[in-house]
Design a protein around this motif. Structure first.
Motif, mmCIF file in Angstrom:
data_model
loop_
_atom_site.group_PDB
_atom_site.id
_atom_site.type_symbol
_atom_site.label_atom_id
_atom_site.label_comp_id
_atom_site.label_asym_id
_atom_site.label_seq_id
_atom_site.Cartn_x
_atom_site.Cartn_y
_atom_site.Cartn_z
ATOM 1 N N UNK A 79 41.013 5.669 50.400
ATOM 2 C CA UNK A 79 39.584 5.794 50.100
ATOM 3 C C UNK A 79 39.320 7.030 49.247
ATOM 4 N N UNK A 80 40.023 8.135 49.555
ATOM 5 C CA UNK A 80 39.835 9.365 48.777
ATOM 6 C C UNK A 80 40.376 9.197 47.362
ATOM 7 N N UNK A 81 41.529 8.531 47.240
ATOM 8 C CA UNK A 81 42.110 8.303 45.899
ATOM 9 C C UNK A 81 41.136 7.470 45.056
ATOM 10 N N UNK A 82 40.625 6.403 45.657
ATOM 11 C CA UNK A 82 39.692 5.537 44.903
ATOM 12 C C UNK A 82 38.426 6.285 44.526
ATOM 13 N N UNK A 83 37.937 7.131 45.422
ATOM 14 C CA UNK A 83 36.724 7.901 45.129
ATOM 15 C C UNK A 83 36.985 8.889 43.986
ATOM 16 N N UNK A 84 38.153 9.517 44.004
ATOM 17 C CA UNK A 84 38.480 10.468 42.932
ATOM 18 C C UNK A 84 38.611 9.772 41.592
ATOM 19 N N UNK A 85 39.194 8.547 41.593
ATOM 20 C CA UNK A 85 39.379 7.817 40.345
ATOM 21 C C UNK A 85 38.064 7.286 39.806
ATOM 22 N N UNK A 86 37.083 7.120 40.695
ATOM 23 C CA UNK A 86 35.776 6.590 40.276
ATOM 24 C C UNK A 86 34.920 7.664 39.604
ATOM 25 N N UNK A 139 56.377 14.824 59.808
ATOM 26 C CA UNK A 139 54.946 14.562 59.959
ATOM 27 C C UNK A 139 54.714 13.071 59.772
ATOM 28 N N UNK A 140 54.025 12.432 60.743
ATOM 29 C CA UNK A 140 53.764 10.999 60.663
ATOM 30 C C UNK A 140 52.296 10.754 60.340
ATOM 31 N N UNK A 141 52.076 9.841 59.402
ATOM 32 C CA UNK A 141 50.729 9.437 59.034
ATOM 33 C C UNK A 141 50.515 7.992 59.485
ATOM 34 N N UNK A 142 49.523 7.776 60.310
ATOM 35 C CA UNK A 142 49.219 6.448 60.830
ATOM 36 C C UNK A 142 48.583 5.589 59.739
ATOM 37 N N UNK A 143 48.544 4.254 59.956
ATOM 38 C CA UNK A 143 47.852 3.384 58.975
ATOM 39 C C UNK A 143 46.402 3.812 58.750
ATOM 40 N N UNK A 144 45.751 4.245 59.814
ATOM 41 C CA UNK A 144 44.354 4.672 59.677
ATOM 42 C C UNK A 144 44.246 5.920 58.798
ATOM 43 N N UNK A 145 45.169 6.868 58.987
ATOM 44 C CA UNK A 145 45.149 8.074 58.168
ATOM 45 C C UNK A 145 45.437 7.757 56.705
ATOM 46 N N UNK A 146 46.356 6.819 56.475
ATOM 47 C CA UNK A 146 46.679 6.441 55.104
ATOM 48 C C UNK A 146 45.534 5.667 54.456
ATOM 49 N N UNK A 147 44.809 4.890 55.248
ATOM 50 C CA UNK A 147 43.638 4.189 54.716
ATOM 51 C C UNK A 147 42.600 5.193 54.224
ATOM 52 N N UNK A 148 42.419 6.271 54.972
ATOM 53 C CA UNK A 148 41.499 7.334 54.535
ATOM 54 C C UNK A 148 41.980 7.957 53.230
ATOM 55 N N UNK A 149 43.307 8.101 53.085
ATOM 56 C CA UNK A 149 43.868 8.654 51.852
ATOM 57 C C UNK A 149 43.540 7.731 50.673
#
Length: 298
Positions: A290-297, A278-288
């Motif tokens: 954003x989700x990590x930062x939102x969860x940590x906030x 399974x390949x994750x593009x830079x755009x998909x990883x950027x979304x990841x």
């Protein structure tokens, strides 16, 4: 398609016996990993023996993981199975070149090695894992499971597994059986079983001739001498989806995800048990991120 597994008991109540046709699951597993001819046989035997053992010792939500490390060139053989018929596995060196014995047959024992152990870890809800271990006695896998069940589980057993290959290195047939002595089994009955097992047609021949699991057991005990207790399906465990792997990525630090973008321009995840990528593009990883930062906030 799921393969067929049966659980039986002999009419004299001396033995319980299990058998399965695992051709489809071994074909699917070896195709997914693109295993070599010898690695296909080793992996297939591991899948079959673990499936049979799981059906004999697990129940409910229990599951098991097995690891064989005989210090041979195949590396580790790792298989997981549950009580519901799902199984998955891999070998470390899945491209191992063929090794032949003195009879010009694939040498599974040399590939696996015998200088090591078979370890089985059983998991049950709300309890600590149970770990059992026994020395490898032959590296042929079936014999090693037989020895483990006798030593670690205190269950006199016989495990037979076979994977037969086509000339093009695809799997032609795969299956196996497991026979366990019950408390009422007499010494005479056990001795007779040993004789019958020695005199029976080779398991590989029975599989090539399309013997059903029931017919395999009747070849051991005699026609009409076993009662079927259960018929069920056995197949490869479902592979996690890309969404499931994405969820796993959200548990990593954002800095590690950013490094995947900066250094590799994305990320590729390879399922160890399935071989799927399974390949994750830079755009998909950027979304990841954003989700990590939102969860940590939160």
């Amino acid at each position: 398609m799921a393969d067929q597994f049966i659980k039986t008991i002999t009419k004299n109540k001396y033995f319980r016996a299990f058998a399965l046709n695992g051709t489809n699951l071994v074909r699917q597993a070896t195709a997914a990993h693109e295993t070599s001819r010898l690695a296909s046989v080793v992996l297939g035997r591991g899948l079959l023996a673990t499936s049979l053992t799981a059906q004999s010792v697990l129940k409910g939500e229990e599951r098991m993981a097995i690891q064989i490390n005989g210090r041979g060139p195949i590396g580790n053989v790792v298989v997981e199975a549950d009580a519901k018929g799902s199984v998955r596995g891999y070998v470390t060196n899945d491209k191992l070149a063929s090794i032949f014995d003195e009879n010009n047959q694939l040498d599974v024992a040399q590939a696996v090695g015998t200088n090591g152990f078979l370890q089985i870890t059983k998991f049950a809800p709300y309890s600590n894992p149970y770990i059992g271990q026994s020395q490898l006695v032959s590296g042929e896998i079936g014999d090693d499971f037989t020895y483990y069940l006798a030593q670690s589980e205190q269950i006199p057993s016989v495990v037979g597994v076979s994977v037969y290959m086509n000339d093009d290195d695809s799997v032609k047939s795969a299956g196996g059986f497991l026979v366990q002595a019950l408390p009422d089994a007499t010494d005479e009955a056990i001795d007779q079983l040993e004789v019958d097992l020695k005199n029976m047609k080779p398991l590989s021949d029975m599989l090539i001739e399309n013997y059903t699991p029931l017919k395999i057991l009747e070849a051991i005990f005699g026609e009409g001498e076993v009662e079927i207790l259960q018929v069920a399906g056995v197949g490869l465990a479902a592979e996690p989806t890309k969404d499931a792997y994405r969820e796993m990525l959200t548990t990593l630090p954002a800095v590690e995800i950013q490094a995947m973008i900066d250094e590799d321009n994305g990320a590729e995840i390879v399922g160890k048990f399935s071989g799927k990528r399974y390949f994750f593009t830079p755009e998909e990883l950027t979304d990841v991120i954003l989700e990590i930062n939102a969860n940590n906030a939160d």
